[in-house]
Design a protein around this motif. Structure first.
Motif, mmCIF file in Angstrom:
data_model
loop_
_atom_site.group_PDB
_atom_site.id
_atom_site.type_symbol
_atom_site.label_atom_id
_atom_site.label_comp_id
_atom_site.label_asym_id
_atom_site.label_seq_id
_atom_site.Cartn_x
_atom_site.Cartn_y
_atom_site.Cartn_z
ATOM 1 N N CYS A 33 14.222 -22.548 64.516
ATOM 2 C CA CYS A 33 15.262 -22.342 65.514
ATOM 3 C C CYS A 33 14.668 -21.463 66.603
ATOM 4 O O CYS A 33 14.111 -20.400 66.316
ATOM 5 C CB CYS A 33 16.476 -21.656 64.891
ATOM 6 S SG CYS A 33 17.623 -21.003 66.105
ATOM 7 N N MET A 34 14.813 -21.900 67.845
ATOM 8 C CA MET A 34 14.313 -21.118 68.960
ATOM 9 C C MET A 34 15.407 -20.954 69.997
ATOM 10 O O MET A 34 16.328 -21.779 70.079
ATOM 11 C CB MET A 34 13.078 -21.785 69.574
ATOM 12 C CG MET A 34 11.924 -21.905 68.590
ATOM 13 S SD MET A 34 10.382 -22.397 69.358
ATOM 14 C CE MET A 34 9.964 -20.903 70.265
ATOM 15 N N GLY A 53 16.141 -26.717 64.155
ATOM 16 C CA GLY A 53 15.108 -27.622 63.679
ATOM 17 C C GLY A 53 15.475 -29.093 63.777
ATOM 18 O O GLY A 53 14.604 -29.953 63.759
ATOM 19 N N ALA A 54 16.776 -29.370 63.894
ATOM 20 C CA ALA A 54 17.235 -30.748 64.076
ATOM 21 C C ALA A 54 17.440 -31.076 65.548
ATOM 22 O O ALA A 54 17.999 -32.121 65.875
ATOM 23 C CB ALA A 54 18.540 -30.960 63.311
ATOM 24 N N LYS A 71 12.611 -28.928 73.318
ATOM 25 C CA LYS A 71 11.296 -28.701 72.710
ATOM 26 C C LYS A 71 10.401 -29.897 73.026
ATOM 27 O O LYS A 71 10.848 -31.040 72.991
ATOM 28 C CB LYS A 71 11.411 -28.576 71.188
ATOM 29 C CG LYS A 71 12.209 -27.388 70.689
ATOM 30 C CD LYS A 71 12.297 -27.446 69.166
ATOM 31 C CE LYS A 71 13.061 -26.267 68.586
ATOM 32 N NZ LYS A 71 13.169 -26.357 67.109
ATOM 33 N N ASP A 72 9.162 -29.623 73.334
ATOM 34 C CA ASP A 72 8.151 -30.667 73.505
ATOM 35 C C ASP A 72 7.171 -30.498 72.359
ATOM 36 O O ASP A 72 6.362 -29.566 72.344
ATOM 37 C CB ASP A 72 7.453 -30.528 74.854
ATOM 38 C CG ASP A 72 6.478 -31.662 75.123
ATOM 39 O OD1 ASP A 72 5.823 -32.146 74.165
ATOM 40 O OD2 ASP A 72 6.359 -32.060 76.290
ATOM 41 N N SER A 99 13.044 -17.182 61.608
ATOM 42 C CA SER A 99 11.983 -17.473 60.644
ATOM 43 C C SER A 99 12.284 -18.738 59.864
ATOM 44 O O SER A 99 11.653 -19.002 58.842
ATOM 45 C CB SER A 99 11.793 -16.290 59.691
ATOM 46 O OG SER A 99 13.009 -15.985 59.045
ATOM 47 N N GLY A 100 13.247 -19.559 60.334
ATOM 48 C CA GLY A 100 13.583 -20.792 59.648
ATOM 49 C C GLY A 100 14.071 -21.846 60.615
ATOM 50 O O GLY A 100 14.118 -21.629 61.827
ATOM 51 N N SER A 101 14.454 -22.990 60.077
ATOM 52 C CA SER A 101 14.864 -24.121 60.903
ATOM 53 C C SER A 101 16.251 -23.957 61.494
ATOM 54 O O SER A 101 16.555 -24.543 62.540
ATOM 55 C CB SER A 101 14.830 -25.407 60.080
ATOM 56 O OG SER A 101 13.519 -25.718 59.689
#
Length: 119
Positions: A33-34, A53-54, A71-72, A99-101
């Motif tokens: 996750c960003m 993350g999805a 995201k690229d 620190s995770g999706s």
């Protein structure tokens, strides 16, 4: 050693556009996750947008319809496309990652920030 490096900030007139970039060193954008945060002088950081993350994006109300987070994977880069910029968008913008999706818990990793000034 994890590091996030932002770029793309600058000065722009109201109504203009900027694209912020964030390159992580030490992990791939696909797995985490960003998010992008903004910080106005004298105030706390606030989340502008995040993407998990999805690749499900979420936005704060003030930027919905104007900003787009993405995201690229090929370039391993996180972007924030900022359109129809307003004076109140002026802030320091930070890239962050958990620190995770999934976008739960604290953002563990932070970049150094990039300044956006709208006049």
């Amino acid at each position: 050693h994890v590091q996030l490096v932002e770029s793309g900030g600058g000065s722009v007139q109201a109504g203009g556009s900027l694209r912020l970039s964030c390159v992580p060193f030490g992990f791939t954008v696909s797995r985490y996750c960003m998010a992008w945060f903004s910080q106005h002088p004298g105030k706390e950081r606030e989340m502008v947008a995040n993407i998990d993350g999805a690749e499900v994006p979420r936005y704060t109300d003030s930027v919905k319809g104007r900003f787009a987070i993405s995201k690229d994977y090929a370039k391993n880069t996180l972007y924030l496309q900022m359109n129809t910029l307003k004076n109140e968008d002026t802030a320091m913008y930070y890239c962050a990652a958990t620190s995770g999706s999934w976008c739960v818990g604290d953002y563990r990793y932070w970049g150094q920030g990039t300044q956006v000034t709208v006049s």
